[in-house]
Design an enzyme around this catalytic site. Structure first.
Site, PDB file in Angstrom:
ATOM      1  CG  HIS A 154       6.500   0.241  -4.366  1.00  0.00           C
ATOM      2  ND1 HIS A 154       5.600   1.304  -4.301  1.00  0.00           N
ATOM      3  CD2 HIS A 154       6.773  -0.092  -3.082  1.00  0.00           C
ATOM      4  CE1 HIS A 154       5.336   1.584  -3.046  1.00  0.00           C
ATOM      5  NE2 HIS A 154       6.039   0.765  -2.273  1.00  0.00           N
ATOM      6  CD  GLU A 156       7.805  -1.027   4.007  1.00  0.00           C
ATOM      7  OE1 GLU A 156       8.768  -1.456   4.665  1.00  0.00           O
ATOM      8  OE2 GLU A 156       7.821   0.046   3.367  1.00  0.00           O
TER       9      GLU A 156
END
Length: 389
Positions: free
Chosen positions: A194, A270
Protein backbone atom coordinates in the site's frame (compact mmCIF):
# COMPACT_ATOMS: atom_id res chain seq x y z
CA UNK A 1 31.07 -58.85 -10.25
CA UNK A 2 28.15 -56.60 -11.23
CA UNK A 3 26.07 -55.00 -8.52
CA UNK A 4 22.34 -54.57 -8.94
CA UNK A 5 20.64 -52.24 -6.48
CA UNK A 6 17.17 -50.99 -5.71
CA UNK A 7 16.80 -47.26 -5.12
CA UNK A 8 13.71 -46.29 -3.18
CA UNK A 9 13.30 -42.51 -3.16
CA UNK A 10 10.76 -40.03 -1.91
CA UNK A 11 10.33 -36.34 -1.14
CA UNK A 12 7.78 -34.17 0.54
CA UNK A 13 6.82 -30.59 1.32
CA UNK A 14 4.81 -29.37 4.28
CA UNK A 15 2.75 -26.75 2.52
CA UNK A 16 3.57 -27.40 -1.16
CA UNK A 17 5.45 -25.14 -1.34
CA UNK A 18 6.75 -25.34 2.20
CA UNK A 19 9.65 -26.77 4.20
CA UNK A 20 10.76 -29.74 2.10
CA UNK A 21 13.10 -32.70 2.25
CA UNK A 22 14.00 -35.91 0.48
CA UNK A 23 15.01 -39.43 1.40
CA UNK A 24 16.63 -42.24 -0.55
CA UNK A 25 17.55 -45.82 0.35
CA UNK A 26 19.92 -47.98 -1.71
CA UNK A 27 19.33 -51.71 -1.25
CA UNK A 28 21.33 -54.61 -2.62
CA UNK A 29 18.85 -56.49 -4.82
CA UNK A 30 20.27 -59.93 -4.10
CA UNK A 31 20.24 -59.76 -0.30
CA UNK A 32 17.96 -56.93 0.78
CA UNK A 33 20.81 -55.29 2.68
CA UNK A 34 20.69 -51.51 2.95
CA UNK A 35 23.87 -50.15 1.42
CA UNK A 36 23.23 -46.44 1.83
CA UNK A 37 20.78 -43.89 3.11
CA UNK A 38 20.56 -40.26 2.10
CA UNK A 39 18.28 -37.53 3.35
CA UNK A 40 18.45 -33.77 3.46
CA UNK A 41 16.37 -30.60 3.50
CA UNK A 42 15.87 -28.69 0.25
CA UNK A 43 14.53 -25.50 1.83
CA UNK A 44 11.07 -24.21 0.98
CA UNK A 45 9.87 -25.78 -2.26
CA UNK A 46 7.32 -28.18 -3.74
CA UNK A 47 6.67 -31.91 -3.42
CA UNK A 48 7.81 -32.48 -6.99
CA UNK A 49 11.14 -30.74 -6.51
CA UNK A 50 11.73 -32.73 -3.32
CA UNK A 51 10.84 -36.00 -5.08
CA UNK A 52 13.26 -35.32 -7.92
CA UNK A 53 15.91 -34.41 -5.34
CA UNK A 54 15.40 -37.79 -3.67
CA UNK A 55 15.80 -39.55 -7.02
CA UNK A 56 19.04 -37.67 -7.74
CA UNK A 57 20.43 -38.44 -4.29
CA UNK A 58 19.62 -42.13 -4.68
CA UNK A 59 21.23 -42.34 -8.12
CA UNK A 60 24.33 -40.54 -6.84
CA UNK A 61 24.65 -42.97 -3.96
CA UNK A 62 24.20 -45.96 -6.28
CA UNK A 63 26.93 -44.61 -8.58
CA UNK A 64 29.32 -44.12 -5.67
CA UNK A 65 28.71 -47.72 -4.59
CA UNK A 66 29.69 -48.93 -8.06
CA UNK A 67 26.30 -50.28 -9.07
CA UNK A 68 25.88 -51.36 -12.68
CA UNK A 69 22.10 -51.85 -12.66
CA UNK A 70 19.50 -49.82 -10.78
CA UNK A 71 15.82 -50.46 -10.17
CA UNK A 72 14.25 -47.17 -9.10
CA UNK A 73 11.04 -47.45 -7.12
CA UNK A 74 9.03 -44.38 -6.21
CA UNK A 75 5.45 -43.56 -5.25
CA UNK A 76 5.59 -40.40 -7.37
CA UNK A 77 3.80 -41.28 -10.59
CA UNK A 78 4.82 -37.91 -12.02
CA UNK A 79 8.57 -38.60 -11.63
CA UNK A 80 8.29 -42.20 -12.81
CA UNK A 81 6.28 -41.27 -15.91
CA UNK A 82 8.43 -38.26 -16.78
CA UNK A 83 11.73 -40.12 -16.36
CA UNK A 84 10.31 -43.01 -18.38
CA UNK A 85 9.63 -40.57 -21.23
CA UNK A 86 5.86 -41.06 -21.29
CA UNK A 87 4.98 -37.67 -19.81
CA UNK A 88 6.51 -34.40 -20.89
CA UNK A 89 7.61 -31.92 -18.25
CA UNK A 90 5.32 -28.90 -18.26
CA UNK A 91 7.08 -27.17 -15.37
CA UNK A 92 10.34 -25.57 -16.57
CA UNK A 93 11.65 -25.60 -13.01
CA UNK A 94 11.69 -29.41 -13.00
CA UNK A 95 13.58 -29.80 -16.28
CA UNK A 96 17.06 -29.10 -14.84
CA UNK A 97 16.41 -31.74 -12.15
CA UNK A 98 15.23 -34.25 -14.74
CA UNK A 99 18.30 -33.47 -16.87
CA UNK A 100 20.58 -34.08 -13.87
CA UNK A 101 18.89 -37.42 -13.25
CA UNK A 102 19.25 -38.30 -16.95
CA UNK A 103 22.99 -37.63 -16.79
CA UNK A 104 23.30 -39.90 -13.76
CA UNK A 105 21.40 -42.65 -15.57
CA UNK A 106 24.19 -42.75 -18.16
CA UNK A 107 26.59 -43.99 -15.47
CA UNK A 108 24.79 -47.36 -15.29
CA UNK A 109 24.40 -50.23 -17.71
CA UNK A 110 20.72 -50.54 -16.92
CA UNK A 111 18.15 -48.39 -15.11
CA UNK A 112 14.47 -49.11 -14.68
CA UNK A 113 11.61 -47.18 -13.09
CA UNK A 114 8.65 -48.70 -11.25
CA UNK A 115 5.79 -46.96 -9.49
CA UNK A 116 4.96 -48.43 -6.08
CA UNK A 117 2.21 -47.51 -3.60
CA UNK A 118 3.19 -45.17 -0.77
CA UNK A 119 2.83 -47.92 1.84
CA UNK A 120 5.65 -49.82 0.10
CA UNK A 121 7.93 -46.80 0.14
CA UNK A 122 7.98 -46.30 3.90
CA UNK A 123 11.75 -46.26 4.40
CA UNK A 124 12.34 -43.41 1.96
CA UNK A 125 9.26 -41.59 3.21
CA UNK A 126 10.53 -41.81 6.80
CA UNK A 127 13.88 -40.35 5.75
CA UNK A 128 12.16 -37.51 3.87
CA UNK A 129 10.17 -36.66 6.99
CA UNK A 130 13.34 -36.81 9.07
CA UNK A 131 14.90 -34.30 6.66
CA UNK A 132 11.88 -32.01 6.94
CA UNK A 133 12.37 -32.15 10.72
CA UNK A 134 15.90 -30.82 10.26
CA UNK A 135 17.91 -34.01 9.84
CA UNK A 136 20.69 -34.40 7.32
CA UNK A 137 22.80 -37.35 6.19
CA UNK A 138 24.55 -37.57 2.85
CA UNK A 139 26.91 -40.42 3.67
CA UNK A 140 26.91 -43.35 1.24
CA UNK A 141 28.45 -45.64 3.88
CA UNK A 142 26.69 -48.94 4.75
CA UNK A 143 23.85 -48.61 7.26
CA UNK A 144 24.26 -50.70 10.40
CA UNK A 145 20.63 -51.05 11.45
CA UNK A 146 19.19 -52.83 8.44
CA UNK A 147 16.10 -54.01 10.29
CA UNK A 148 14.68 -50.52 10.79
CA UNK A 149 15.47 -49.14 7.35
CA UNK A 150 15.15 -52.03 4.91
CA UNK A 151 12.99 -55.08 4.29
CA UNK A 152 14.08 -58.55 5.28
CA UNK A 153 15.04 -60.98 2.51
CA UNK A 154 11.58 -62.55 2.83
CA UNK A 155 9.83 -59.16 2.66
CA UNK A 156 12.00 -58.16 -0.27
CA UNK A 157 11.00 -61.32 -2.14
CA UNK A 158 7.34 -60.53 -1.52
CA UNK A 159 7.80 -56.99 -2.77
CA UNK A 160 9.62 -58.10 -5.91
CA UNK A 161 6.83 -60.55 -6.62
CA UNK A 162 4.25 -57.81 -6.08
CA UNK A 163 6.12 -55.51 -8.43
CA UNK A 164 6.18 -58.22 -11.07
CA UNK A 165 2.40 -58.43 -10.83
CA UNK A 166 2.06 -54.66 -11.09
CA UNK A 167 3.32 -52.13 -13.64
CA UNK A 168 6.14 -53.38 -15.82
CA UNK A 169 9.64 -52.07 -15.13
CA UNK A 170 10.72 -49.61 -17.81
CA UNK A 171 14.25 -49.30 -19.11
CA UNK A 172 14.83 -45.58 -19.51
CA UNK A 173 15.82 -43.73 -22.64
CA UNK A 174 15.63 -40.03 -21.75
CA UNK A 175 13.53 -38.04 -24.24
CA UNK A 176 15.21 -35.67 -26.66
CA UNK A 177 13.34 -32.74 -25.13
CA UNK A 178 11.72 -32.27 -21.75
CA UNK A 179 9.54 -29.41 -23.04
CA UNK A 180 5.84 -29.95 -23.80
CA UNK A 181 4.24 -28.60 -26.97
CA UNK A 182 2.66 -25.75 -25.00
CA UNK A 183 3.36 -24.40 -21.54
CA UNK A 184 0.69 -24.45 -18.85
CA UNK A 185 -0.15 -20.88 -17.85
CA UNK A 186 1.20 -19.65 -14.54
CA UNK A 187 -0.80 -17.71 -12.00
CA UNK A 188 0.93 -14.33 -11.77
CA UNK A 189 0.63 -12.33 -8.56
CA UNK A 190 1.65 -8.70 -8.78
CA UNK A 191 2.30 -7.93 -5.12
CA UNK A 192 1.80 -4.26 -4.23
CA UNK A 193 2.52 -2.72 -0.86
CA UNK A 194 0.00 0.00 0.00
CA UNK A 195 0.99 3.65 -0.35
CA UNK A 196 2.46 5.72 2.44
CA UNK A 197 0.53 6.63 5.61
CA UNK A 198 1.42 9.10 8.36
CA UNK A 199 2.81 6.23 10.43
CA UNK A 200 4.84 4.93 7.49
CA UNK A 201 6.52 8.31 7.11
CA UNK A 202 7.42 8.33 10.82
CA UNK A 203 8.69 4.73 10.67
CA UNK A 204 6.24 3.48 13.30
CA UNK A 205 4.95 -0.05 13.64
CA UNK A 206 1.62 -0.07 11.84
CA UNK A 207 -0.26 -3.34 12.15
CA UNK A 208 -3.98 -3.75 12.68
CA UNK A 209 -4.66 -0.04 13.19
CA UNK A 210 -6.75 1.22 10.27
CA UNK A 211 -4.55 4.14 9.21
CA UNK A 212 -5.54 5.89 5.94
CA UNK A 213 -3.25 6.84 3.09
CA UNK A 214 -1.62 10.24 3.32
CA UNK A 215 -1.87 12.65 0.40
CA UNK A 216 1.58 11.50 -0.72
CA UNK A 217 0.50 7.88 -0.25
CA UNK A 218 -2.46 8.39 -2.56
CA UNK A 219 -0.12 9.82 -5.21
CA UNK A 220 2.06 6.74 -4.80
CA UNK A 221 -0.97 4.46 -5.12
CA UNK A 222 -1.98 6.19 -8.36
CA UNK A 223 1.54 5.72 -9.75
CA UNK A 224 1.57 2.06 -8.74
CA UNK A 225 -1.82 1.61 -10.40
CA UNK A 226 -0.54 2.97 -13.70
CA UNK A 227 2.49 0.68 -13.44
CA UNK A 228 0.34 -2.40 -12.80
CA UNK A 229 -1.94 -1.52 -15.72
CA UNK A 230 1.10 -1.29 -17.99
CA UNK A 231 2.54 -4.58 -16.70
CA UNK A 232 -0.75 -6.46 -16.92
CA UNK A 233 -3.18 -5.32 -19.62
CA UNK A 234 -5.00 -8.62 -18.98
CA UNK A 235 -5.36 -8.10 -15.21
CA UNK A 236 -8.22 -10.28 -13.99
CA UNK A 237 -8.81 -8.92 -10.49
CA UNK A 238 -7.37 -7.07 -7.52
CA UNK A 239 -7.28 -8.86 -4.14
CA UNK A 240 -6.69 -6.71 -1.08
CA UNK A 241 -6.25 -6.68 2.67
CA UNK A 242 -9.36 -5.29 4.36
CA UNK A 243 -7.52 -2.32 5.93
CA UNK A 244 -8.30 1.05 4.31
CA UNK A 245 -4.72 1.87 3.25
CA UNK A 246 -4.72 -1.27 1.11
CA UNK A 247 -8.32 -0.93 -0.03
CA UNK A 248 -7.64 2.60 -1.30
CA UNK A 249 -4.53 1.41 -3.15
CA UNK A 250 -6.50 -1.49 -4.62
CA UNK A 251 -9.26 0.86 -5.80
CA UNK A 252 -6.73 2.91 -7.76
CA UNK A 253 -5.32 -0.23 -9.40
CA UNK A 254 -8.79 -1.46 -10.35
CA UNK A 255 -9.65 1.92 -11.82
CA UNK A 256 -6.44 2.10 -13.88
CA UNK A 257 -7.07 -1.45 -15.14
CA UNK A 258 -10.47 -0.51 -16.52
CA UNK A 259 -12.70 -1.43 -13.62
CA UNK A 260 -11.62 -5.00 -12.83
CA UNK A 261 -13.26 -6.52 -9.73
CA UNK A 262 -11.81 -5.92 -6.27
CA UNK A 263 -11.93 -8.76 -3.74
CA UNK A 264 -11.10 -8.62 -0.03
CA UNK A 265 -9.02 -11.38 1.57
CA UNK A 266 -8.83 -11.21 5.38
CA UNK A 267 -5.68 -13.35 5.42
CA UNK A 268 -3.70 -10.53 3.79
CA UNK A 269 -4.01 -8.26 6.83
CA UNK A 270 -0.81 -6.97 8.48
CA UNK A 271 0.85 -8.60 11.49
CA UNK A 272 -0.63 -7.63 14.86
CA UNK A 273 2.19 -5.78 16.63
CA UNK A 274 0.33 -5.68 19.93
CA UNK A 275 1.79 -3.23 22.43
CA UNK A 276 4.33 -2.06 19.85
CA UNK A 277 1.64 -0.61 17.59
CA UNK A 278 2.34 3.02 16.77
CA UNK A 279 5.85 3.00 18.26
CA UNK A 280 9.21 3.35 16.54
CA UNK A 281 11.91 0.69 16.58
CA UNK A 282 13.98 2.86 18.94
CA UNK A 283 11.07 3.25 21.36
CA UNK A 284 10.41 -0.48 21.40
CA UNK A 285 14.08 -1.35 21.88
CA UNK A 286 14.28 1.04 24.83
CA UNK A 287 11.13 -0.20 26.58
CA UNK A 288 11.15 -3.91 25.61
CA UNK A 289 14.84 -4.74 24.96
CA UNK A 290 14.65 -8.43 25.90
CA UNK A 291 11.37 -9.00 24.05
CA UNK A 292 12.70 -7.19 20.99
CA UNK A 293 15.83 -9.35 20.93
CA UNK A 294 13.82 -12.57 21.16
CA UNK A 295 11.51 -11.33 18.41
CA UNK A 296 14.44 -10.59 16.12
CA UNK A 297 15.93 -14.03 16.79
CA UNK A 298 12.83 -16.18 16.26
CA UNK A 299 9.76 -16.02 14.01
CA UNK A 300 7.89 -18.01 16.69
CA UNK A 301 8.07 -15.09 19.15
CA UNK A 302 5.29 -12.48 19.12
CA UNK A 303 5.39 -8.88 20.32
CA UNK A 304 3.62 -8.50 23.70
CA UNK A 305 -0.07 -8.93 22.99
CA UNK A 306 0.61 -9.41 19.29
CA UNK A 307 1.20 -12.03 16.60
CA UNK A 308 4.34 -13.94 15.63
CA UNK A 309 5.66 -14.02 12.08
CA UNK A 310 5.22 -17.80 12.21
CA UNK A 311 1.49 -17.31 12.78
CA UNK A 312 1.31 -14.69 10.04
CA UNK A 313 3.09 -17.06 7.65
CA UNK A 314 0.52 -19.77 8.30
CA UNK A 315 -2.45 -17.56 7.43
CA UNK A 316 -0.63 -15.99 4.48
CA UNK A 317 -0.03 -19.44 2.99
CA UNK A 318 -3.74 -20.15 3.38
CA UNK A 319 -4.61 -16.86 1.72
CA UNK A 320 -2.20 -17.52 -1.14
CA UNK A 321 -3.70 -20.97 -1.73
CA UNK A 322 -7.23 -19.56 -1.77
CA UNK A 323 -6.30 -16.73 -4.14
CA UNK A 324 -4.45 -19.10 -6.49
CA UNK A 325 -7.33 -21.57 -6.54
CA UNK A 326 -9.81 -18.80 -7.39
CA UNK A 327 -7.64 -17.22 -10.11
CA UNK A 328 -5.55 -20.07 -11.50
CA UNK A 329 -3.80 -19.26 -14.76
CA UNK A 330 -4.55 -15.52 -14.63
CA UNK A 331 -2.74 -12.34 -13.60
CA UNK A 332 -3.96 -10.62 -10.45
CA UNK A 333 -2.80 -7.75 -8.27
CA UNK A 334 -2.47 -8.52 -4.56
CA UNK A 335 -2.39 -5.46 -2.29
CA UNK A 336 -1.07 -6.02 1.20
CA UNK A 337 1.42 -4.89 3.84
CA UNK A 338 5.13 -5.26 4.55
CA UNK A 339 5.01 -8.46 6.63
CA UNK A 340 2.65 -10.50 4.43
CA UNK A 341 4.51 -9.55 1.24
CA UNK A 342 7.88 -10.35 2.82
CA UNK A 343 6.58 -13.76 3.91
CA UNK A 344 5.20 -14.49 0.43
CA UNK A 345 8.57 -13.60 -1.10
CA UNK A 346 10.45 -15.59 1.53
CA UNK A 347 8.51 -18.72 0.59
CA UNK A 348 8.89 -18.05 -3.14
CA UNK A 349 12.67 -17.57 -2.83
CA UNK A 350 13.13 -20.45 -0.35
CA UNK A 351 14.92 -17.95 1.91
CA UNK A 352 15.82 -18.24 5.58
CA UNK A 353 14.12 -16.30 8.36
CA UNK A 354 16.95 -13.74 8.25
CA UNK A 355 15.41 -12.59 4.96
CA UNK A 356 12.52 -10.98 6.83
CA UNK A 357 14.76 -8.46 8.57
CA UNK A 358 17.01 -7.82 5.56
CA UNK A 359 14.47 -7.11 2.82
CA UNK A 360 13.18 -3.55 2.59
CA UNK A 361 9.90 -2.89 0.80
CA UNK A 362 9.02 0.67 -0.18
CA UNK A 363 5.45 1.99 0.06
CA UNK A 364 3.75 1.26 -3.28
CA UNK A 365 6.64 -1.00 -4.31
CA UNK A 366 5.85 -3.87 -6.69
CA UNK A 367 7.03 -7.49 -6.68
CA UNK A 368 5.98 -10.21 -9.13
CA UNK A 369 5.68 -13.95 -8.45
CA UNK A 370 4.58 -16.66 -10.90
CA UNK A 371 3.19 -19.99 -9.65
CA UNK A 372 2.51 -23.03 -11.83
CA UNK A 373 -0.18 -25.65 -11.17
CA UNK A 374 2.38 -28.19 -9.90
CA UNK A 375 3.62 -25.68 -7.30
CA UNK A 376 6.78 -24.45 -8.97
CA UNK A 377 7.51 -20.77 -8.35
CA UNK A 378 9.48 -18.05 -10.17
CA UNK A 379 10.14 -14.60 -8.71
CA UNK A 380 10.28 -12.00 -11.49
CA UNK A 381 10.62 -8.71 -9.62
CA UNK A 382 11.23 -7.58 -6.03
CA UNK A 383 10.40 -4.06 -4.77
CA UNK A 384 10.21 -2.32 -8.14
CA UNK A 385 9.85 1.42 -7.48
CA UNK A 386 10.66 2.86 -10.92
CA UNK A 387 7.14 4.25 -11.14
CA UNK A 388 7.77 6.37 -8.02
CA UNK A 389 10.76 8.25 -9.41
Amino acid sequence: MSLRVIVEADGGSRGNPGPAGYGAVVIEAATGQVLAERFDSVGVTTNNVAEYSGLIAGLEAAAELGASAVDVRMDSKLVVEQMSGRWQIKNPGLRPLAATAAQLIKKFDEVGFTWIPRERNKAADALANKAMDGGRSVSPQPVADVATAAPSAKDLARRIAADAAGPARVTVTPPASWAPPAMTAATRMILVRHGETGMTAEKRYSGRGDVPLSAHGLTQAEAAARRVAALAPDLAAVVTSPLSRCAATAAEIARAAGGVPVETEAGLIECDFGEWEGRTFAEVRERWPAEMQRWLESTAVAPPGGESFKAVAKRIRGARAAITAAHEGTTIAVVSHVSPIKLLLQDALAASDAFLHRLFLEPAGISIVDTWPDGNVAVRTVNDTAHLA
